[in-house]
Design an enzyme around this catalytic site. Sequence first.
Site, PDB file in Angstrom:
ATOM      1  N   PHE A   3      51.050 -53.504 -10.787  1.00  0.00           N
ATOM      2  CA  PHE A   3      52.363 -53.774 -11.470  1.00  0.00           C
ATOM      3  C   PHE A   3      52.665 -52.420 -12.362  1.00  0.00           C
ATOM      4  O   PHE A   3      53.222 -52.509 -13.187  1.00  0.00           O
ATOM      5  CB  PHE A   3      52.542 -55.171 -12.104  1.00  0.00           C
ATOM      6  N   CYS A  19      52.146 -48.400 -11.514  1.00  0.00           N
ATOM      7  CA  CYS A  19      52.380 -47.288 -11.179  1.00  0.00           C
ATOM      8  C   CYS A  19      53.700 -46.727 -11.743  1.00  0.00           C
ATOM      9  O   CYS A  19      54.904 -47.270 -11.471  1.00  0.00           O
ATOM     10  CB  CYS A  19      52.328 -47.003  -9.449  1.00  0.00           C
ATOM     11  N   ASN A  37      47.704 -48.943 -17.068  1.00  0.00           N
ATOM     12  CA  ASN A  37      47.968 -48.081 -16.237  1.00  0.00           C
ATOM     13  C   ASN A  37      48.387 -46.656 -16.803  1.00  0.00           C
ATOM     14  O   ASN A  37      48.361 -46.571 -17.970  1.00  0.00           O
ATOM     15  CB  ASN A  37      48.972 -48.491 -15.094  1.00  0.00           C
ATOM     16  N   CYS A  49      28.548 -26.672 -46.724  1.00  0.00           N
ATOM     17  CA  CYS A  49      29.711 -25.944 -46.594  1.00  0.00           C
ATOM     18  C   CYS A  49      29.742 -24.402 -46.030  1.00  0.00           C
ATOM     19  O   CYS A  49      28.760 -23.740 -46.590  1.00  0.00           O
ATOM     20  CB  CYS A  49      30.729 -25.983 -47.812  1.00  0.00           C
ATOM     21  N   CYS A 107      39.642 -26.834 -44.976  1.00  0.00           N
ATOM     22  CA  CYS A 107      40.003 -28.027 -45.704  1.00  0.00           C
ATOM     23  C   CYS A 107      41.202 -27.685 -46.873  1.00  0.00           C
ATOM     24  O   CYS A 107      41.916 -28.371 -46.914  1.00  0.00           O
ATOM     25  CB  CYS A 107      38.901 -28.615 -46.486  1.00  0.00           C
ATOM     26  N   CYS A 167      43.639 -36.047 -55.145  1.00  0.00           N
ATOM     27  CA  CYS A 167      43.115 -36.585 -54.159  1.00  0.00           C
ATOM     28  C   CYS A 167      43.526 -37.842 -53.752  1.00  0.00           C
ATOM     29  O   CYS A 167      43.279 -38.863 -54.724  1.00  0.00           O
ATOM     30  CB  CYS A 167      41.691 -36.177 -53.793  1.00  0.00           C
TER      31      CYS A 167
HETATM   32  S1  SF4 Z   1      36.112 -27.651 -44.405  1.00  0.00           S
HETATM   33 FE1  SF4 Z   1      35.942 -26.976 -46.435  1.00  0.00          FE
HETATM   34  S2  SF4 Z   1      34.119 -28.107 -46.864  1.00  0.00           S
HETATM   35 FE2  SF4 Z   1      34.086 -27.934 -44.556  1.00  0.00          FE
HETATM   36  S3  SF4 Z   1      32.843 -25.951 -44.291  1.00  0.00           S
HETATM   37 FE3  SF4 Z   1      35.021 -25.329 -44.307  1.00  0.00          FE
HETATM   38  S4  SF4 Z   1      35.429 -24.819 -46.608  1.00  0.00           S
HETATM   39 FE4  SF4 Z   1      33.616 -25.893 -46.449  1.00  0.00          FE
HETATM   40  S1  SF4 Z   2      44.251 -35.534 -50.230  1.00  0.00           S
HETATM   41 FE1  SF4 Z   2      41.906 -35.864 -50.703  1.00  0.00          FE
HETATM   42  S2  SF4 Z   2      41.436 -36.620 -48.758  1.00  0.00           S
HETATM   43 FE2  SF4 Z   2      43.341 -35.857 -48.277  1.00  0.00          FE
HETATM   44  S3  SF4 Z   2      43.006 -33.676 -47.446  1.00  0.00           S
HETATM   45 FE3  SF4 Z   2      43.493 -33.528 -49.649  1.00  0.00          FE
HETATM   46  S4  SF4 Z   2      41.271 -33.420 -50.660  1.00  0.00           S
HETATM   47 FE4  SF4 Z   2      41.300 -34.334 -48.598  1.00  0.00          FE
END
Ligand code: SF4
Ligand code: SF4
Lengths: 432, 441
Positions: B132, B134, B199, B341, B347, B377
């Site tokens: 039932f 697709c 599906n 790192c 990041c 953060c």
């Molecule tokens: S993402 Fe940030 S913590 Fe990870 S390797 Fe690259 S610079 Fe370093």
């Molecule tokens: S808020 Fe904190 S967990 Fe989110 S990307 Fe920034 S450093 Fe990383």
Amino acid sequence: MQDNEKRFPQIKPLMNTSEAYYESSRCLFCYDAPCTLACPTSIDIPLFIRQINNGNLIGAGKTIYQSNYLGNTCAKVCPTEMLCEGACVFTKVNIKALAIGRLQNFATNSAILSKQKFFDPQNNTGKSVAIIGAGPAGISCACELRAAGYHVDIYEAKSNPSGLALHGVAPYKITNREALMEVDFLKEQFGFNIIYNTRIASKIDVEKLESNYDAIFLGIGLGNSAEIKIKGENKTDCVGATEFIEQIKMSSLDKPMAKKVIVLGGGNTAMDAASESARLGAENVIVAYRRSEKEMKAYDFEYDLAKVTGVVGVFNIAPVEILGEKVVEGVKFIRTESQHGKLVNIPGSEFVLDCGLVIKATGQLKQTSMIANISGISLDETGRILVNETSCQTSNPKYFAGGDAVNGGAEVVNAVAEGKNGGKGIHAFLSR
Amino acid sequence: MANLKINFAGIQAPNPFWLASGPPTNSGYQIMKAFDQGWGGAVWKTLGVPVVNVSSRYGAINHRGNRVVGFNNIELITDRRLCDNLREMEEVKKHFPNHAVIASLMVQTKKEWQQIVHDVQNAGADGIELNFGCPHGMCERGMGSAVGQEPEVLETITRWVMEVATIPVIVKLTPNISDITEPAQAARRAGANAISLINTIQSLIGVDIDRFVTYPVVENSSSNGGYCGPAVKPIALNMVKNCAQHPLVQLPISGIGGIENWRDAVEFLLLGASSLQVCTAVMHYGFGIIRDMTSGLEQYMDSHGFETIDQFIGKALPNVKHWEDLNLKYRVIASIDEEKCIGCQLCYIACEDGAHQAIDLNDDKSMRVPKINEENCVGCNLCSLICPVENCITMVRKDDGNEHLTWRQRTEANDVPTTFDDALAGGNSHTVPAPLEALKK
Ligand code: SF4
Ligand code: SF4
Ligand SMILES: Cc1cc2nc3c(=O)[nH]c(=O)nc-3n(C[C@H](O)[C@H](O)[C@H](O)COP(=O)(O)OP(=O)(O)OC[C@H]3O[C@@H](n4cnc5c(N)ncnc54)[C@H](O)[C@@H]3O)c2cc1C
Ligand SMILES: Cc1cc2nc3c(=O)[nH]c(=O)nc-3n(C[C@H](O)[C@H](O)[C@H](O)COP(=O)(O)O)c2cc1C
Ligand code: SF4
């Protein structure tokens, strides 16, 4: 030249489409990317790699040429291991660096073959600039100035452009066809003139230029190979490395390769001369260096490239005399050692190595006699032209300079960067 | 040693890995080959009145060097005669009496349904799956997802089948619906023995931007297709979990959607599936992937001390809760392992441009390891997901674990923001740079 393409297979051949796709897929698109920071011409490497990956090959070519007018030549001849690829973040986790040079070649080669027009220069300044030397520095400066709207004439002593990128760089890094093809591509879109077979040598030549042009750029590079100043140096078959390599590159070597070859020196040119001799059939090639292996200026990968062709490095030996009747038969050496940081000969340690060819690779002379004809140009104690680092202006305000003549002998990419900066400097100077 | 045997709604199989109805189960030849290589069961390519197909039929999404991250097709049910399929089915069962052979069916009238159920039972099928699902072609003719999207129609047809079925009946659900548990409940009401999902998802896989037509191209035109492959797994997992948690469904679930390795399989099992079906991964790599799947599953079970699959089916279900029941006091923040790192600074730019401006760069540009600004953060995870180095950014717990406070509890205590400018706004706890700062960089 065709012959050289067969004799010297390219160590960085053109990538195929699949290779380029998968390789470009690996790039992380780093922020403020270390590879770009390591490039003397600051090419936006993550951008052009992403453009390749996303199927915008033309855009990738444009990205490269906007930063580096000799993008294809650099892609093939740059010591990438020491520059962009050496800085790639992958090397920090023992993963192979992105093949940046080969990806760059993939994009620029395609731009050249499809005759892309990335620039549309005008003659809107009404001013003109003379460039002496059509090497990488001169060509790069010419492009920058044409883009800014100047009339540009390049005076070149030889009958071909591209300087040492054509006459010096090892034939397995770039073919002559590739080197010339890129200059044609640039001439086509920038419309600078190259006046060949015209060496600017005398005071009269110089004065003529000064009265006809608003500014002059010196991209004259270096001179002949340096002498070692030992007995027997002027025997037949004792040659300078750059002259010998030029003969190979221009296919004008007039006798078969000697079986035994000794190269004197420890820099990249020594390695090139040794590698090329071995690749041309010399059975026994020795690179003889006065100091220790560690002190050698040649890059590791250049020494490796020589070693795989069977070249042997012998260290801590200094040549004393070139032996033979009229023609080279051998070299007398003396052993050396370092005492309190000073290199000294070990008395009584002389010995002789047989050979049929001696190649002197202990550096190139500076073009001091030519520069002496221009008034007011200051040189440093080694004969390099002194310039303002950002504008490339010399101590004679009408003159600008870049490339080997200023840096004393670096890479093509440095000459390209300095040529471009020189063009910017001249533009700023003339639009005051 | 782990025992991979399953009993799924009365259907026995040596392991939970079944081929889903599709091109890998077009013929007895393929199914025999698959069983021989270790697959535990196969759902035959949907049988009915044979169709005529177009060419081309498939499209795919590639992502940075990875082929077929998502896959799409505009193929219909079997284009082979029923008599040929039934003869081959009988032969397969003769050679592999202990493997699960399920007949997938799609027809229109009650008469046709009941006739074909008889036929496949006579051929020795161990179970029946009602297609039932697709979402292309067949639904234009009132079948497939046209049925799956109407719980009442689904219930009626399932009842027709249950009247004559002597073997277990599985209802295969379409994800092209807002609440998957509605057709699932209808299947339950009609007396079906199990459900299978998902599906394919109705989709356009992409557009040929030079020819102005979507893929796959048939001359100068195309049509919507069904989307599947690794990219759809998260959608499938959620739907499996919804059905598994629903008190009015309570049926065995055969999990389908983007399974290509043992890890995917374990995830489906933990969310309540008790058998698994695979199509795209086999179309990509062939039957050989089964060896990796079974050995990985065995290894997983051994390392967790599970002897049978039953022991961990649905084990993650109690931990999938409503958002309002999550602990607001739990707090993690990112932590960079400076040794690991590599300085890509992805990041940094991810948090700077895409999150909360909580990562700083060193003023000295040659020092490339970024620094987490612990005040700012919010513990969103973004950087740790983006970092290309294994285990380089980890999320470290900062609360002491003694406090537990949920949105539900805060609401009950009148401790939640209720007006637009409420001082209780969650974002008040971290600094947001003034807009003009953006132009000063
Ligand atoms: S993402 Fe940030 S913590 Fe990870 S390797 Fe690259 S610079 Fe370093
Ligand atoms: S808020 Fe904190 S967990 Fe989110 S990307 Fe920034 S450093 Fe990383
Ligand atoms: C053997 C060898 C191998 C090398 N290998 C590499 C390599 O693999 N990779 C790399 O990146 N770099 C390499 N280099 C270095 C690189 O070639 C140079 O750094 C670069 O070419 C310098 O460019 P330039 O324009 O300053 O000078 P040049 O390339 O020397 O160009 C100067 C030009 O000016 C002309 N000229 C000089 N004087 C006058 C005058 N008075 N009037 C008119 N014209 C004049 C010359 O004929 C020449 O064409 C190598 C160098 C050598 C010697
Ligand atoms: C973290 C996150 C938050 C989102 N928040 C919203 C939102 O507030 N409003 C909205 O309309 N869509 C929101 N979306 C959905 C996206 O706008 C978008 O529709 C979806 O992610 C699919 O696009 P993509 O595949 O490009 O990510 C959010 C998506 C993500 C990843
Ligand atoms: S450093 Fe390497 S991975 Fe990062 S952008 Fe440059 S080439 Fe790509």
